[in-house]
Design a protein around this motif. Structure first.
Motif, PDB file in Angstrom:
ATOM      1  N   UNK A 241      39.283 -11.938  -7.012  1.00 37.62           N
ATOM      2  CA  UNK A 241      39.517 -12.202  -8.436  1.00 37.62           C
ATOM      3  C   UNK A 241      40.724 -13.118  -8.655  1.00 37.62           C
ATOM      4  N   UNK A 242      40.574 -14.002  -9.646  1.00 37.09           N
ATOM      5  CA  UNK A 242      41.647 -14.923 -10.074  1.00 37.09           C
ATOM      6  C   UNK A 242      42.094 -15.865  -8.964  1.00 37.09           C
ATOM      7  N   UNK A 243      41.201 -16.112  -8.009  1.00 38.06           N
ATOM      8  CA  UNK A 243      41.534 -17.086  -6.962  1.00 38.06           C
ATOM      9  C   UNK A 243      40.884 -18.428  -7.313  1.00 38.06           C
ATOM     10  N   UNK A 244      41.133 -19.403  -6.467  1.00 39.26           N
ATOM     11  CA  UNK A 244      40.687 -20.782  -6.714  1.00 39.26           C
ATOM     12  C   UNK A 244      39.169 -20.887  -6.925  1.00 39.26           C
ATOM     13  N   UNK A 245      38.388 -20.130  -6.131  1.00 35.55           N
ATOM     14  CA  UNK A 245      36.927 -20.273  -6.180  1.00 35.55           C
ATOM     15  C   UNK A 245      36.240 -19.107  -6.892  1.00 35.55           C
ATOM     16  N   UNK A 246      36.998 -18.178  -7.436  1.00 34.68           N
ATOM     17  CA  UNK A 246      36.405 -16.987  -8.066  1.00 34.68           C
ATOM     18  C   UNK A 246      35.506 -17.371  -9.241  1.00 34.68           C
ATOM     19  N   UNK A 247      34.343 -16.728  -9.315  1.00 38.81           N
ATOM     20  CA  UNK A 247      33.424 -16.971 -10.424  1.00 38.81           C
ATOM     21  C   UNK A 247      33.818 -16.078 -11.612  1.00 38.81           C
ATOM     22  N   UNK A 248      33.206 -16.351 -12.734  1.00 41.60           N
ATOM     23  CA  UNK A 248      33.479 -15.557 -13.943  1.00 41.60           C
ATOM     24  C   UNK A 248      33.126 -14.080 -13.715  1.00 41.60           C
ATOM     25  N   UNK A 249      31.993 -13.851 -13.028  1.00 44.67           N
ATOM     26  CA  UNK A 249      31.544 -12.480 -12.770  1.00 44.67           C
ATOM     27  C   UNK A 249      32.530 -11.743 -11.858  1.00 44.67           C
TER      28      UNK A 249
END
Length: 320
Positions: A241-249
């Motif tokens: 979560x909240x990383x560079x590649x994290x998706x909205x889900x």
């Protein structure tokens, strides 16, 4: 084992895997994907956590694998009163008035850790050192475990009273978290037919400890292209979560994502999946094939995901 080149060696791995799988299937019916995952973990030098209700042949599977691979096998039944010395061994005073180390059941090639969550953290930690370091420490001395060394642990997802859930650090040491489901009707018919008669099955020993170590080294030598490597690392990064590649889900439904060990296992698992499939280098499909059992136990959902009935498997599928 002598092969002219690595291409010939990978062909031998593919052929050997099919022979092993066929031999195991004589005893363990209808669990082809599970057998495949366990063998990938073994050839990748990883450990497995098998999760399923009682009676799904978890123990039988491990015993059969050990027999076909011609490896030493020990079963440890985990209970609340089990102590670390019951697993790793203990120092005792000999007749010559000198202390000597008596090896515990962990000194074997394959360890079946039956119902691993039934034992307290102190004993779980003793197994953790064995899994990670491939050695145990007793009375200040380090004892190396035999090679190859695998822990195949089982867990019953139903009964959670009086259990000690494995800490995240120990879960992370398992390459795969494999979920076993009830057999299909036709498979169950075969199981009942085979196990309610006097039929005995003689298993052939396909490969030995030295062969397994050779194939483990071979798998690490399999080349991997940059785009497959990037896909594997990015897939693990997406779960955070909240990383560079994290998706909205992921930001919405996940508390914790997979660590760097997941990236390593995704690449190793993909190499092995390619090798046993007769390919000389992994592609993105090989990473996807091993992603679910590698990521399943490394992702922690939040209360919102649980409230909405969103499974970890569905989250992983959406990330592929």
């Amino acid at each position: 084992m002598q092969y002219k080149n690595e291409v010939e060696a990978v062909d031998a791995l593919h052929h050997t895997f099919n022979k092993i799988k066929t031999e195991i299937s004589k005893v363990v019916v209808g669990q082809d994907d599970i057998i495949k995952s366990v063998l990938i973990a073994i050839f990748s030098n990883g450990h497995c956590l098998l999760v399923g209700v009682p009676g799904l042949a978890k123990t039988l599977l491990v015993q059969t694998v050990a027999s076909v691979l011609d490896l030493d096998f020990n079963r440890i039944q985990f209970t609340p009163d089990l102590m670390p010395s019951d697993i790793i061994g203990a120092e005792i005073l000999g007749e010559d008035r000198n202390f000597k180390f008596i090896k515990g059941p962990v000194f074997s090639n394959i360890i079946l850790a039956d119902e691993i969550n039934r034992t307290p953290p102190k004993t779980q930690a003793a197994l953790l050192e064995a899994m990670q370091e491939k050695s145990v420490t007793a009375a200040g001395l380090t004892h190396t475990l035999p090679k190859p060394f695998f822990v195949l642990a089982t867990q019953n997802p139903i009964e959670q009273e009086g259990t000690y859930p494995l800490p995240e650090a120990q879960l992370d040491r398992f390459m795969f978290n494999i979920q076993l489901n009830y057999p299909k009707f036709a498979d169950e018919l075969n199981i009942v037919k085979n196990t309610t008669s006097n039929r005995t099955i003689q298993l052939e020993k396909i490969i030995h400890a030295d062969d397994i170590q050779f194939f483990q080294k071979l798998i690490r030598d399999i080349p991997v292209t940059d785009n497959v490597l990037e896909y594997a690392v990015k897939l693990a990064s997406k779960t955070r979560p909240n990383s560079e590649f994290a998706t909205e889900a992921v930001n919405k439904y996940i508390n914790w994502g997979a660590g760097p060990r997941a990236s390593q296992f995704l690449v190793l698992g993909a190499k092995c999946h390619a090798g046993i499939s007769g390919k000389y280098a992994p592609d993105i499909e090989d990473v996807q094939a091993v992603a679910e059992p590698i990521l399943r136990h490394r992702i922690v959902r939040n209360y919102r995901a649980e409230a909405e009935g969103l499974s970890i498997e569905k989250i992983i599928k959406d990330l592929l």
